[in-house]
Design an enzyme around this catalytic site. Structure first.
Site, mmCIF file in Angstrom:
data_model
loop_
_atom_site.group_PDB
_atom_site.id
_atom_site.type_symbol
_atom_site.label_atom_id
_atom_site.label_comp_id
_atom_site.label_asym_id
_atom_site.label_seq_id
_atom_site.Cartn_x
_atom_site.Cartn_y
_atom_site.Cartn_z
ATOM 1 N N CYS A 31 -4.037 -5.928 -8.713
ATOM 2 C CA CYS A 31 -3.348 -4.851 -7.980
ATOM 3 C C CYS A 31 -3.458 -3.534 -8.502
ATOM 4 C CB CYS A 31 -1.918 -5.215 -7.667
ATOM 5 S SG CYS A 31 -1.626 -6.875 -7.192
HETATM 6 O O1 KQY Z 1 0.595 -6.135 -5.750
HETATM 7 C C1 KQY Z 1 0.390 -4.933 -5.273
HETATM 8 N N1 KQY Z 1 -1.003 -4.787 -4.682
HETATM 9 C C2 KQY Z 1 1.178 -3.921 -5.036
HETATM 10 C C3 KQY Z 1 2.757 -4.108 -5.423
HETATM 11 C C4 KQY Z 1 3.368 -2.946 -5.218
HETATM 12 C C5 KQY Z 1 4.751 -3.205 -5.767
HETATM 13 C C6 KQY Z 1 5.411 -1.639 -5.722
HETATM 14 N N2 KQY Z 1 6.742 -1.838 -6.279
#
Ligand code: KQY
Length: 372
Positions: free
Chosen positions: A362
């Site tokens: 992420c």
């Molecule tokens: O896992 C993701 N791709 C993003 C997570 C976002 C979390 C924001 N607190």
């Protein structure tokens, strides 16, 4: 926007119409992009611990390919000081640090030209359950990255985050209904219209829909935490044998969809399962360090986080995977080494990243290698 037609009236050319498609993550990269964590309503103590974890991720990836860290003006000096010299540090205003979701998805054509796709970004749900407000600066990140790299950009006219799709580079995209059909993303588009747009902007011919993502994933079920392509025709899926765990039914259901479909090339998929870590629970001490604001994701002691080893990054000749100090770490590492025999597997302790709501995949975005 026409809500009843399978096709959306597009006013622009698309990557597909111009011969571009998104390559698989396992194809050769030019480098990797990241964003520095700092917001105190998501990262405990203003990112003090998360920054150290991001440094370790950047260092691990930089063993295999070039890494660029984008940092707010306020933190540029701190980041520059904490990162080794060979990691490029660029000043870039942002709202948070999820480069997978806010960065460009790069597409490539047969001549080796690379372009970017900028999706509409609404912080995982906008004003209907999104994780923070505002998100205007995050929405500019894809364009800024492409500008720095001198890459042309397509603007996709719908909400999508890069973590909600995986492609094999050979015509297939996998996504989840929980995320892309969530009314907090594109309430005016039908499933058929979203599928059409995915095909146009990723240059794919087939979309495989998985019902749900990982249990308690605050992204509304991003596919990149649940399963990933490891090479064309092969996927890895997070797994548990514990029928009392809420993840059991979710993974089983995903397995059944994958096992009963074919990809764009007509292949049956080979499915590797990777046991998930034991439930990762926020401690009182960890919750204490986060200062939630109105409209941001609360971090409460006792809450379960969406831990998964699937959320790894495939680099040139390597794989950078999360470790949780969990009995399953070693098993996952061994399994990933079997799955990726030609890549070096590097583990990075990632609890501070999962505490922010995501993991290594992420916070990274690959830029494929072009020939032009
Ligand atoms: O896992 C993701 N791709 C993003 C997570 C976002 C979390 C924001 N607190």
């Amino acid at each position: 926007m026409l809500a009843t037609l399978a096709r959306v009236e597009l006013e622009t050319v698309t990557p597909k119409s111009e011969g571009f498609k998104m390559p698989g993550e396992y194809e050769l990269h030019e480098g990797c992009w990241m964003i520095w964590p700092e917001r105190g309503d998501n990262w405990r103590y203003g990112g003090y611990y998360a920054q150290k974890a991001f440094v370790e991720v950047a260092k691990a990836i930089s063993r295999f390919e070039k890494v660029t860290m984008c940092v707010s003006p306020e933190n540029w000096q701190v980041a520059r000081g904490m990162l080794p010299e060979h990691i490029r540090v660029i000043e870039m205003t942002n709202n948070d640090s999820w480069m997978r979701d806010v960065g460009p998805s790069f597409v490539v054509n047969n001549g080796g030209e690379i372009r970017g796709v900028s999706w509409d970004f609404n912080a995982w749900g906008g004003l209907r359950g999104g994780l923070y407000f505002p998100w205007d600066q995050d929405d500019l990140v894809a364009a800024k990255v492409c500008d720095i790299e001198g890459k042309a950009l397509y603007y996709a006219p719908f909400v999508l985050e890069g973590g909600s799709i995986h492609v094999d580079g050979e015509g297939t995209c996998i996504t989840t209904e929980e995320c892309l059909l969530n009314p907090n993303r594109n309430p005016d588009l039908t499933k058929e219209q979203i599928e059409y747009l995915l095909k146009e902007f990723l240059g794919v011919e087939k979309v495989i829909w998985i019902p749900r993502g990982v249990y308690n994933d605050e992204t509304n079920g991003h596919v990149d935490n649940l399963l990933c392509y490891v090479r064309p025709g092969e996927v890895a899926l997070t797994w548990t044998d514990d029928i009392n765990d809420p993840q059991y039914a979710i993974s089983r259901e995903a397995y059944d969809v994958l096992a009963n479909t074919t990809d764009a090339k007509g292949r049956r998929l080979k499915i590797h399962t990777i046991y998930q870590p034991n439930p990762i629970i926020i401690t009182p001490e960890e919750a204490e360090g986060v200062h939630p604001m109105d409209g941001t994701m609360p971090r409460q002691a006792g809450d379960r986080l969406a831990g998964s080893y699937i959320n790894h990054y495939i680099a040139n000749g390597g794989v950078v995977m999360p470790l949780f100090n969990d009995p399953h770490d070693e098993l996952a590492m061994t399994k990933l080494q079997e799955i990726y025999p030609d890549r070096e597997i590097v583990g990075v302790y990632a609890r501070e990243i999962i505490l922010g709501g995501g993991n290594i995949h992420c916070i990274t975005q690959q830029q494929p290698k072009g020939r032009i």
